[in-house]
Design an enzyme around this catalytic site. Structure first.
Site, PDB file in Angstrom:
ATOM      1  N   SER A  37       0.822  -1.205   0.000  1.00  0.00           N
ATOM      2  CA  SER A  37       0.000   0.000   0.000  1.00  0.00           C
ATOM      3  C   SER A  37       0.862   1.264   0.000  1.00  0.00           C
ATOM      4  O   SER A  37       1.722   1.440  -0.848  1.00  0.00           O
ATOM      5  CB  SER A  37      -0.968  -0.050   1.185  1.00  0.00           C
ATOM      6  OG  SER A  37      -2.023   0.871   1.024  1.00  0.00           O
ATOM      7  N   ASP A 147      -5.508  -3.668  -2.510  1.00  0.00           N
ATOM      8  CA  ASP A 147      -4.477  -3.397  -1.515  1.00  0.00           C
ATOM      9  C   ASP A 147      -3.852  -4.669  -0.932  1.00  0.00           C
ATOM     10  O   ASP A 147      -4.559  -5.588  -0.517  1.00  0.00           O
ATOM     11  CB  ASP A 147      -5.107  -2.569  -0.382  1.00  0.00           C
ATOM     12  CG  ASP A 147      -4.080  -1.921   0.515  1.00  0.00           C
ATOM     13  OD1 ASP A 147      -3.361  -2.656   1.221  1.00  0.00           O
ATOM     14  OD2 ASP A 147      -4.003  -0.686   0.515  1.00  0.00           O
TER      15      ASP A 147
END
Length: 275
Positions: A37, A147
């Protein structure tokens, strides 16, 4: 001494990675990076040698600049963001970077981690940072990618086989702690103004989306932490910022520097880092 660096996800708290990296580089040589991320984004910028350019840009942003990247109060336009990053630092392929790099994403179709260690850099980072409900998912080779924190918030495994002297991991979900942080006057003034404006625009900070994302990330993080242990873990308090407070870059960079310096100095003095 050569180190492998692992950068966790954590939304806007990921700006703390910048301060951490600057502090680490005063002492060690970073030879490999793994990130999820926001950790993948900051790690990628360091791996291609352009973190200083990105830092200068985010420190110059005002509230109007930040709002240009919003689709809605809690939806960010990933195309605009990554087009801006490409215009700032250029395009790269992961395998050509001077520092070995891994971006970790999650394939929703197969329910498994995906490690990007070659191919277009920013496509990999875009997939790794596609927080569900905040960024659009990325379609790539029959995969629906989101993610990496959905399955692995702090990916230590990709650097375990690297020829480094130790692994340093940065955990953006550390316990809440007090800190004596002193910002320069101009930085403090800008942070105060941005906080005032942002608070008025997004006054429902503890909404369901924010609470759900934090709960999901923390639960997964606790589960995965037991698998692989870094040699040093730098813990940034989770109370430092909400995941969406991207206007607080100036402050968060200094928070990262503060806790990195503290942790590394304690190790140098023969003491354990804070648990």
């Amino acid at each position: 001494m050569k180190v492998s660096l692992v950068l966790s996800g954590g939304g806007a708290r990921g700006y703390a990675h910048i301060g951490v990296i600057e502090e680490i580089k005063k002492r060690y040589e970073i030879i490999s990076i793994s990130g999820t991320s926001m950790g993948a984004l900051i790690g990628a910028l360091e791996a291609c040698g352009k973190l200083d350019i990105y830092k200068e840009w985010v420190e110059s942003l005002d509230i109007i600049d930040i709002l240009k990247f919003l689709k809605s109060p809690f939806m960010l336009d990933s195309e605009k963001i990554f087009n801006k990053i490409k215009s700032l630092v250029g395009n790269y392929y992961i395998e050509d970077l001077p520092i070995k790099f891994t971006a970790v994403a999650t394939d929703l179709n197969k329910g498994k981690e995906v490690w990007f260690q070659k191919g277009p850099l920013w496509e990999a980072v875009k997939a790794s940072s596609a927080i569900p409900g905040v960024f659009d998912s990325v379609e790539f080779k029959n995969m629906r990618l989101v993610d990496g924190g959905v399955l692995n918030l702090m990916p230590v495994a990709p650097v375990m086989s690297d020829f480094s002297d130790m692994i340093i991991a940065v955990n953006l979900y550390g316990e809440n702690r007090e800190m004596d942080l002193k910002l320069e006057y101009e930085k403090r003034k800008k942070v105060t103004i941005l906080n005032t404006i942002f608070d008025k625009m997004f006054d429902e900070k503890e909404d369901n989306a924010n609470l759900s994302i934090n709960l999901m990330m923390e639960a997964i993080f606790r589960y995965r932490q037991a698998e692989y242990k870094p040699d040093i873990e730098i813990k940034i308090p989770k109370s430092s910022a909400k995941w969406y407070e991207f206007h607080r870059a100036l402050e968060l960079i200094e928070i990262g520097r503060y806790f990195a310096k503290e942790t590394l100095q304690r190790r140098e003095n023969g003491k354990n880092s804070y648990k």
